[in-house]
Design a protein around this motif. Structure first.
Motif, short mmCIF file in Angstrom:
data_model
loop_
_atom_site.label_atom_id
_atom_site.label_comp_id
_atom_site.label_asym_id
_atom_site.label_seq_id
_atom_site.Cartn_x
_atom_site.Cartn_y
_atom_site.Cartn_z
N LEU A 167 21.63 68.40 -20.83
CA LEU A 167 20.45 69.02 -21.98
C LEU A 167 20.25 68.06 -22.47
O LEU A 167 19.11 68.65 -23.49
N SER A 168 21.02 66.67 -22.34
CA SER A 168 20.08 65.26 -22.57
C SER A 168 19.37 65.35 -21.81
O SER A 168 18.50 63.87 -21.99
N ALA A 169 19.11 65.67 -20.82
CA ALA A 169 18.59 64.84 -19.62
C ALA A 169 16.64 65.91 -20.24
O ALA A 169 16.10 65.83 -21.12
N HIS A 170 15.73 64.57 -19.27
CA HIS A 170 14.32 65.20 -19.33
C HIS A 170 13.96 65.92 -20.26
O HIS A 170 13.76 67.32 -19.56
N ALA A 171 12.54 66.10 -20.90
CA ALA A 171 11.49 67.63 -20.96
C ALA A 171 10.82 67.11 -20.02
O ALA A 171 10.79 69.08 -20.04
N ALA A 172 11.05 66.84 -18.82
CA ALA A 172 10.17 67.12 -17.55
C ALA A 172 10.31 68.77 -16.73
O ALA A 172 10.21 69.34 -16.34
N PHE A 173 12.17 68.35 -17.15
CA PHE A 173 12.58 69.51 -16.15
C PHE A 173 12.27 71.05 -16.55
O PHE A 173 12.23 71.87 -16.32
N GLU A 174 12.48 70.79 -18.20
CA GLU A 174 11.46 72.27 -18.86
C GLU A 174 10.98 72.91 -18.61
O GLU A 174 10.18 73.73 -18.36
N LYS A 175 9.86 71.49 -18.55
CA LYS A 175 8.39 71.42 -17.96
C LYS A 175 8.08 72.26 -16.42
O LYS A 175 8.00 72.76 -15.49
N ALA A 176 9.49 71.47 -15.55
CA ALA A 176 9.73 72.15 -14.38
C ALA A 176 9.91 73.44 -14.08
O ALA A 176 9.06 74.19 -13.24
N SER A 177 10.55 73.81 -15.15
CA SER A 177 10.83 75.56 -15.26
C SER A 177 10.46 76.00 -15.33
O SER A 177 9.61 77.35 -14.76
N GLN A 178 8.88 75.81 -15.85
CA GLN A 178 7.51 76.46 -17.14
C GLN A 178 6.35 76.92 -15.56
O GLN A 178 6.27 78.17 -15.63
N TYR A 179 6.42 75.45 -14.93
CA TYR A 179 6.32 75.58 -14.02
C TYR A 179 5.84 76.17 -12.58
O TYR A 179 4.93 76.82 -11.97
#
Length: 553
Positions: free
Chosen positions: A239-251
């Motif tokens: 949960l503490s990881a960078h928001a870029a991983f959620e962006k990767a999930s979306q992309y």
């Protein structure tokens, strides 16, 4: 010739055909039921019943909020409130310049060199946060005045260069590969001896940490599809990881499972990581350190899980960059985090943070070329010819690569070791100061690097109120969520102002305790809104979109 006669099917044949169709329909139905049930079971197993129910509730609330906005009166009310906030943001972020009109169209005639220089000087002099005074958390990773001169010289020599055309700019190609090699060596990866040597690590430069993370996720998605036939990939991320991983999930259409961190250590909970692994899992993630509170996840523990289940393990070291590899040399404790940990398959490192390279410079590293190849994009049927790129961008600024190469050569091992000693030392002074003199606050976890996060343990001292008071005193701190907290990411600029920070923090805490009016500051309003009601997150999402609109006003 007599016409052929068509024989009618017998009763038995008709019954068999009907049964076959019915069986096929039934089989498809139960397959869909099984598939959906299995997906639901994996989802609940990964996230737990409480988090699953909470996620379902938030999804429903978001849908209801969207439906409510279809009602004209409700839509007008929300729009009016958002318009008020947007205009306030525009006043703060995009104020008119007293002497420069807005340039909304091309000038009819080009400006003279003198007029252009005056305009640039006026723009650079616009009021801003005084980052030079060290009162900004992170953001500006300044290498000093001398490093600025190094950038100017290096970038000016390669101002028009583009590594897409490596035959035209061989010097940039050489620097590009050497920046990657120096980082691989720094993170203890064996280096290949030639282009045909399959042993040793590999990597590419990127435009920043977000792109480096995106590239790793893209590589593992493609690898899983080609090597294992996985078409619905999932990644397990703290949960503490960078928001870029959620962006990767979306992309990249990858399902993401966020795993809670331990309340005290701030490291990801390995038991919950293990529970979340299923046949669609393709990668695990750890941070060294994470952005919110500066904790280094248990990379060795994640490595064991990655090896056991044959998964990729990405370590996000973008923030740690040129600090974490030098902790031991600087005399500070450290945790295992690099390619010496056997399960680690990739690492992202920002050269433009504590490597003091120009902005727009990062590196993504892999344990092998076999992994890196899945990052590449290759088009062979384009009428313009074969088009191959190592990362997202086509053309890239060779000047930034030159700046990174020059910065790394300028600093060297001794320079980075000294820098680490000073910056991490400043962070440790802040930790000691808060623990010693601020009973109202609590430092989160055990910071080993440059980030110090703290929450409030006194109901009379809401931490966002403290953040707003610190803003009034000229400090720019980061607001955190889950739990509500503040953090300061120390840089070289922070080193001489540690005592000023602790002094002003004492003033801010005391003012909040004495204040009878709370909830007025911008930090309180924004982050309080997100948790004030069920529709809060939806409003914050719209506010964030309005914020980005203002940036281009």
């Amino acid at each position: 010739m007599a016409a052929a006669t068509t024989r009618k099917p017998t009763l038995v044949q008709s019954v068999i055909a009907q049964l076959t169709v019915e069986h096929a329909k039934t089989a498809v139905f139960w397959y869909v039921v099984y598939y959906r049930a299995l997906a639901l079971w994996r989802h609940v197993r990964a996230r737990g019943i409480s988090a699953s129910v909470s996620g379902l509730y938030l999804a429903l609330v978001k849908r209801v909020f969207a439906v409510v906005l279809l009602i004209p009166s409700a839509r007008r009310k929300v729009k009016a409130e958002l318009d008020t906030v947007t205009l306030d943001l525009e006043t703060k972020l995009a104020p008119p310049h007293p002497s420069l009109p807005r340039a909304l169209t091309l000038p009819a005639e080009g400006l003279s060199s003198e007029a252009l220089s005056e305009a640039l000087t006026a723009l650079s002099a616009m009021p801003n946060t005084q980052w030079e005074d060290g009162r900004v958390s992170g953001a500006v990773y300044h290498g000093g005045e001398e490093m600025g001169k190094v950038w100017t010289e290096a970038m000016s020599k390669f101002i028009v260069s583009n590594p897409l055309h490596c035959d035209v700019f061989p010097g940039v190609r050489k620097m590009d590969s050497e920046v990657v090699s120096m980082c691989l060596s720094l993170f203890n990866s064996p280096l290949p001896t030639s282009a045909i040597d399959e042993a040793g690590g590999a990597g590419t430069t990127t435009s920043g940490g977000t792109e480096s993370i995106l590239m790793a996720c893209k590589a593992y998605r493609d690898r899983a599809r080609i090597e294992r036939g996985i078409t619905e990939p999932e990644m397990i991320v703290p949960l503490s990881a960078h928001a870029a991983f959620e962006k990767a999930s979306q992309y990249f259409k990858m399902k993401i499972h966020f795993i809670p961190v331990d309340r005290e250590t701030r490291k990801v909970n390995l038991k919950l990581v293990k529970r979340a692994i299923n046949p669609n899992t393709i990668m695990l993630v750890g941070s060294a350190p994470n952005f919110p509170d500066g904790a280094i996840d248990d990379i060795a523990g994640l490595s064991k899980l990655a090896l056991k289940y044959n998964l990729a393990l990405h370590v996000d070291c973008c923030l740690g960059s040129f600090l974490v590899p030098f902790l031991e040399k600087a005399g500070y404790p450290s945790d295992p985090f690099d390619f010496r940990v056997p399960g680690v398959t990739s690492i992202s490192c920002d050269t433009h943070k504590y490597g003091f390279a120009p902005k727009g410079s990062s590196v993504i590293m892999y344990r092998s070329k076999a992994l890196r190849k899945y990052q590449y994009s290759v088009t062979t049927t384009w009428p313009g010819g074969v088009y191959a790129t190592p990362s997202i961008a086509g053309s890239r600024p060779g000047a930034v690569i030159a700046g990174a190469w020059a910065s790394m050569h300028k600093m060297g091992v001794d320079g980075y070791t000294s820098s680490c000693r000073e910056i991490v030392g400043a962070a440790k002074q802040i930790v000691l100061g808060i623990r010693k003199d601020f009973p109202e606050l609590k430092v989160l976890g055990d910071p080993l690097v440059s980030v110090v996060a703290f929450e409030s343990v006194d109901e009379e001292v809401p931490v966002y109120e403290v953040g707003d008071k610190m803003g009034g005193l000229g400090w720019h701190l980061n607001a955190l969520q889950s739990p509500p907290a503040l953090h300061i990411a120390c840089t070289r600029l922070t080193v001489p102002v540690v005592s000023d920070f602790l002094r002003d923090l004492r003033i801010a805490v005391d003012e909040v305790k004495a204040s009878t009016e709370k909830g007025k500051g911008s930090m309180v309003m924004l982050y309080g809104l997100g948790s004030s009601s069920a529709v809060g997150p939806g409003l914050v999402e719209q506010l964030a979109s309005r914020y980005m609109d203002v940036l281009y006003a």
